[in-house]
Design a protein around this motif. Sequence first.
Motif, PDB file in Angstrom:
ATOM      1  N   GLY A   1       0.805  -1.214   0.000  1.00  0.00           N
ATOM      2  CA  GLY A   1       0.000   0.000   0.000  1.00  0.00           C
ATOM      3  C   GLY A   1       0.838   1.264   0.000  1.00  0.00           C
ATOM      4  N   ALA A   2       0.162   2.396  -0.125  1.00  0.00           N
ATOM      5  CA  ALA A   2       0.850   3.678  -0.305  1.00  0.00           C
ATOM      6  C   ALA A   2       1.494   4.217   0.963  1.00  0.00           C
ATOM      7  CB  ALA A   2      -0.139   4.710  -0.857  1.00  0.00           C
ATOM      8  N   ASN A   3       0.867   3.984   2.118  1.00  0.00           N
ATOM      9  CA  ASN A   3       1.335   4.630   3.349  1.00  0.00           C
ATOM     10  C   ASN A   3       2.774   4.286   3.707  1.00  0.00           C
ATOM     11  OD1 ASN A   3      -1.112   5.858   3.651  1.00  0.00           O
ATOM     12  ND2 ASN A   3      -1.854   4.498   5.257  1.00  0.00           N
ATOM     13  N   LEU A   4       3.192   3.057   3.418  1.00  0.00           N
ATOM     14  CA  LEU A   4       4.546   2.618   3.762  1.00  0.00           C
ATOM     15  C   LEU A   4       5.605   3.489   3.094  1.00  0.00           C
ATOM     16  CD1 LEU A   4       6.203   0.405   5.222  1.00  0.00           C
ATOM     17  CD2 LEU A   4       6.212  -0.857   3.058  1.00  0.00           C
ATOM     18  N   ILE A   5       5.267   4.040   1.933  1.00  0.00           N
ATOM     19  CA  ILE A   5       6.204   4.891   1.191  1.00  0.00           C
ATOM     20  C   ILE A   5       5.959   6.367   1.467  1.00  0.00           C
ATOM     21  CG2 ILE A   5       7.047   5.502  -1.118  1.00  0.00           C
ATOM     22  CD1 ILE A   5       5.946   2.713  -1.976  1.00  0.00           C
ATOM     23  N   MET A   6       4.703   6.739   1.595  1.00  0.00           N
ATOM     24  CA  MET A   6       4.349   8.157   1.651  1.00  0.00           C
ATOM     25  C   MET A   6       4.892   8.864   2.891  1.00  0.00           C
ATOM     26  SD  MET A   6       2.696   8.884  -1.137  1.00  0.00           S
ATOM     27  CE  MET A   6       1.517  10.213  -0.989  1.00  0.00           C
ATOM     28  N   TYR A   7       4.715   8.272   4.065  1.00  0.00           N
ATOM     29  CA  TYR A   7       5.126   8.973   5.288  1.00  0.00           C
ATOM     30  C   TYR A   7       6.631   9.233   5.347  1.00  0.00           C
ATOM     31  CZ  TYR A   7       0.360   8.416   7.042  1.00  0.00           C
ATOM     32  OH  TYR A   7      -1.000   8.491   7.197  1.00  0.00           O
ATOM     33  N   PRO A   8       7.487   8.231   5.060  1.00  0.00           N
ATOM     34  CA  PRO A   8       8.932   8.546   5.002  1.00  0.00           C
ATOM     35  C   PRO A   8       9.269   9.562   3.910  1.00  0.00           C
ATOM     36  CG  PRO A   8       8.583   6.169   5.156  1.00  0.00           C
ATOM     37  CD  PRO A   8       7.244   6.786   4.898  1.00  0.00           C
ATOM     38  N   ALA A   9       8.547   9.506   2.792  1.00  0.00           N
ATOM     39  CA  ALA A   9       8.821  10.438   1.695  1.00  0.00           C
ATOM     40  C   ALA A   9       8.528  11.881   2.107  1.00  0.00           C
ATOM     41  CB  ALA A   9       7.997  10.055   0.466  1.00  0.00           C
ATOM     42  N   PHE A  10       7.453  12.096   2.882  1.00  0.00           N
ATOM     43  CA  PHE A  10       7.169  13.443   3.401  1.00  0.00           C
ATOM     44  C   PHE A  10       8.339  13.962   4.231  1.00  0.00           C
ATOM     45  CE2 PHE A  10       2.517  12.478   2.932  1.00  0.00           C
ATOM     46  CZ  PHE A  10       2.190  13.598   2.186  1.00  0.00           C
ATOM     47  N   VAL A  11       8.845  13.116   5.113  1.00  0.00           N
ATOM     48  CA  VAL A  11       9.936  13.526   6.001  1.00  0.00           C
ATOM     49  C   VAL A  11      11.173  13.887   5.190  1.00  0.00           C
ATOM     50  CG1 VAL A  11      11.467  12.773   7.849  1.00  0.00           C
ATOM     51  CG2 VAL A  11       9.044  12.139   7.910  1.00  0.00           C
ATOM     52  N   LEU A  12      11.510  13.052   4.207  1.00  0.00           N
ATOM     53  CA  LEU A  12      12.704  13.289   3.395  1.00  0.00           C
ATOM     54  C   LEU A  12      12.570  14.538   2.526  1.00  0.00           C
ATOM     55  CD1 LEU A  12      13.398   9.597   2.328  1.00  0.00           C
ATOM     56  CD2 LEU A  12      14.793  10.987   3.869  1.00  0.00           C
ATOM     57  N   PHE A  13      11.393  14.737   1.935  1.00  0.00           N
ATOM     58  CA  PHE A  13      11.163  15.913   1.091  1.00  0.00           C
ATOM     59  C   PHE A  13      11.296  17.192   1.911  1.00  0.00           C
ATOM     60  CE2 PHE A  13       7.841  18.042  -1.941  1.00  0.00           C
ATOM     61  CZ  PHE A  13       8.850  18.800  -2.507  1.00  0.00           C
ATOM     62  N   GLY A  14      10.654  17.220   3.082  1.00  0.00           N
ATOM     63  CA  GLY A  14      10.747  18.401   3.936  1.00  0.00           C
ATOM     64  C   GLY A  14      12.168  18.657   4.389  1.00  0.00           C
ATOM     65  N   ALA A  15      12.895  17.585   4.749  1.00  0.00           N
ATOM     66  CA  ALA A  15      14.287  17.747   5.185  1.00  0.00           C
ATOM     67  C   ALA A  15      15.155  18.286   4.055  1.00  0.00           C
ATOM     68  CB  ALA A  15      14.834  16.403   5.674  1.00  0.00           C
ATOM     69  N   GLY A  16      14.888  17.821   2.833  1.00  0.00           N
ATOM     70  CA  GLY A  16      15.649  18.302   1.685  1.00  0.00           C
ATOM     71  C   GLY A  16      15.436  19.786   1.435  1.00  0.00           C
ATOM     72  N   MET A  17      14.209  20.238   1.585  1.00  0.00           N
ATOM     73  CA  MET A  17      13.922  21.672   1.391  1.00  0.00           C
ATOM     74  C   MET A  17      14.570  22.512   2.494  1.00  0.00           C
ATOM     75  SD  MET A  17      12.163  22.099  -1.389  1.00  0.00           S
ATOM     76  CE  MET A  17      10.912  23.368  -1.499  1.00  0.00           C
ATOM     77  N   MET A  18      14.524  22.005   3.721  1.00  0.00           N
ATOM     78  CA  MET A  18      15.172  22.725   4.827  1.00  0.00           C
ATOM     79  C   MET A  18      16.669  22.855   4.582  1.00  0.00           C
ATOM     80  SD  MET A  18      13.114  23.616   7.377  1.00  0.00           S
ATOM     81  CE  MET A  18      11.486  23.271   8.075  1.00  0.00           C
ATOM     82  N   LEU A  19      17.281  21.762   4.149  1.00  0.00           N
ATOM     83  CA  LEU A  19      18.718  21.786   3.868  1.00  0.00           C
ATOM     84  C   LEU A  19      19.032  22.713   2.707  1.00  0.00           C
ATOM     85  CD1 LEU A  19      21.557  20.750   4.413  1.00  0.00           C
ATOM     86  CD2 LEU A  19      21.049  18.776   2.965  1.00  0.00           C
ATOM     87  N   LEU A  20      18.186  22.718   1.692  1.00  0.00           N
ATOM     88  CA  LEU A  20      18.380  23.609   0.546  1.00  0.00           C
ATOM     89  C   LEU A  20      18.387  25.062   0.992  1.00  0.00           C
ATOM     90  CD1 LEU A  20      18.620  23.890  -2.537  1.00  0.00           C
ATOM     91  CD2 LEU A  20      16.118  23.882  -2.650  1.00  0.00           C
ATOM     92  N   GLY A  21      17.501  25.392   1.924  1.00  0.00           N
ATOM     93  CA  GLY A  21      17.415  26.769   2.404  1.00  0.00           C
ATOM     94  C   GLY A  21      18.569  27.186   3.292  1.00  0.00           C
ATOM     95  N   SER A  22      19.326  26.218   3.802  1.00  0.00           N
ATOM     96  CA  SER A  22      20.443  26.549   4.689  1.00  0.00           C
ATOM     97  C   SER A  22      21.804  26.228   4.077  1.00  0.00           C
ATOM     98  CB  SER A  22      20.293  25.787   6.018  1.00  0.00           C
ATOM     99  OG  SER A  22      20.250  24.388   5.803  1.00  0.00           O
ATOM    100  N   ALA A  23      21.826  25.795   2.820  1.00  0.00           N
ATOM    101  CA  ALA A  23      23.080  25.396   2.178  1.00  0.00           C
ATOM    102  C   ALA A  23      23.940  26.607   1.835  1.00  0.00           C
ATOM    103  CB  ALA A  23      22.782  24.592   0.915  1.00  0.00           C
ATOM    104  N   TRP A  24      25.248  26.458   2.044  1.00  0.00           N
ATOM    105  CA  TRP A  24      26.209  27.487   1.657  1.00  0.00           C
ATOM    106  C   TRP A  24      27.208  26.960   0.634  1.00  0.00           C
ATOM    107  CZ3 TRP A  24      25.588  32.447   2.759  1.00  0.00           C
ATOM    108  CH2 TRP A  24      24.792  32.801   3.859  1.00  0.00           C
ATOM    109  N   GLU A  25      27.357  25.631   0.589  1.00  0.00           N
ATOM    110  CA  GLU A  25      28.358  25.028  -0.279  1.00  0.00           C
ATOM    111  C   GLU A  25      27.723  23.988  -1.184  1.00  0.00           C
ATOM    112  OE1 GLU A  25      31.280  23.452   2.349  1.00  0.00           O
ATOM    113  OE2 GLU A  25      32.154  25.417   2.820  1.00  0.00           O
ATOM    114  N   SER A  26      28.495  23.506  -2.143  1.00  0.00           N
ATOM    115  CA  SER A  26      27.995  22.559  -3.133  1.00  0.00           C
ATOM    116  C   SER A  26      27.494  21.265  -2.498  1.00  0.00           C
ATOM    117  CB  SER A  26      29.094  22.226  -4.147  1.00  0.00           C
ATOM    118  OG  SER A  26      29.494  23.374  -4.864  1.00  0.00           O
ATOM    119  N   VAL A  27      28.200  20.782  -1.474  1.00  0.00           N
ATOM    120  CA  VAL A  27      27.825  19.514  -0.844  1.00  0.00           C
ATOM    121  C   VAL A  27      26.415  19.587  -0.287  1.00  0.00           C
ATOM    122  CG1 VAL A  27      28.328  17.896   1.022  1.00  0.00           C
ATOM    123  CG2 VAL A  27      30.200  18.852  -0.330  1.00  0.00           C
TER     124      VAL A  27
END
Length: 408
Positions: A278-304
């Motif tokens: 089912g969808a839930n097994l993938i969706m909930y972790p994906a929300f966490v990862l997507f949000g974390a990626g956006m947060m990191l994007l907003g705080s990035a200073w270097e290429s890494v």
Amino acid sequence: MTNFPQDRQGRPEQARLWTKNFVVLSTVNFFVTLIFFLLNATIALYAMREFQASSGQTGLIAGIFIIGSLTGRLWVGRLAPSKTKLLVALLLFALTTLLYFVQLGIGFLVLSRFLNGVTLGVISTVVSTIVVLSLPGSRKGEGISYFAVSTALATGLGPFIGLYMIQHTSFGAIFVFCLVLGLVNLLIAVPLAVHAFPSTTPQPGPGFKISDFIEPRALPISIHIFVMTFCFSAIVSYLNLYAIELDLVDTAGFFFMVYTVFVLVSRPFSGKLIDKKGANLIMYPAFVLFGAGMMLLGSAWESVGLLVAAALIALGFGNLSSVSQTAAVQSVEPGRVGLATATFFLFFDLGNGFGPALIGLLIPLTGYRGLYVLLGGIIWASILLYYFLYGKKESRVRKLEAATRENG
């Protein structure tokens, strides 16, 4: 029942995913999506340099393409898919790409983008509907996941090619490249063999009914994807400008390559899991990862930091989008798949369409850094929205299915 294509011995190909049609349709989807993301990653800068457009105007120019796509989906979603519709739309897509060569000001550019978008909406809806109807029911999630790889590849390669061409060629060369790809796409679709699909979609009556254009059962998951694409549009439309501010323009191109690689790595697993668990097994972790990626994007200073954010966003949004599409089409019978597909992508387009315009108004208030952090918070908060719109029902259905199996 769906009429599946047959092999040379006349046996139904219900167990096969990688048929000739599947490959052709995936290729057509790849090229048309590549053109969209290539243009969307470069059109804002083009408008600023050639027409001295403001941030609000660039948002409109980027977003109006999606509004046109939405219009095309509303028209074609209730019609039976056919090869003729697809070929005509591909021809018109190439012809409307020619309009980018005409420089008559911002107003004409907005009109050109809208018309080009209408044709894309028709193409992607017809292609997706044929693919979904042709997939075996027991492997639908897996099939849609593999088909969505073509979208993921285009999502990464389109902006990468666009940003590279901005640095090394001209905007005219970008438009020529898109025109050539559009014509090649038309030729690729010619060998397609589309079998007739039965339709239970009601014919229009004397009065207006919203269900003639929107599939109600696909609405919950479609509302969720609207929020996700709204947030993702800030990356497609404004990452290049953000990278200029950070002096990381070269890295910005590789951002989308990293995104593509991580989507491709995760997609084979997520497609099979949705069919089994089912969808839930993938969706909930994906929300966490997507949000974390956006947060990191907003705080990035270097290429890494920028590239790690790309990986997290790929594992998040890259799987949210394909799993949500599977959930939308699985909620209806075969005769309503066209409407369900159109409904899903309509909200997908709404997020991509209104996102750049509204986000363009926010940027002067938040800056790029504040914008991506804010959107990361919205993504995390939308976990609750998903739970009440779809996740709660999904859990209930899965528990019922498990109980039924245990009782024999």
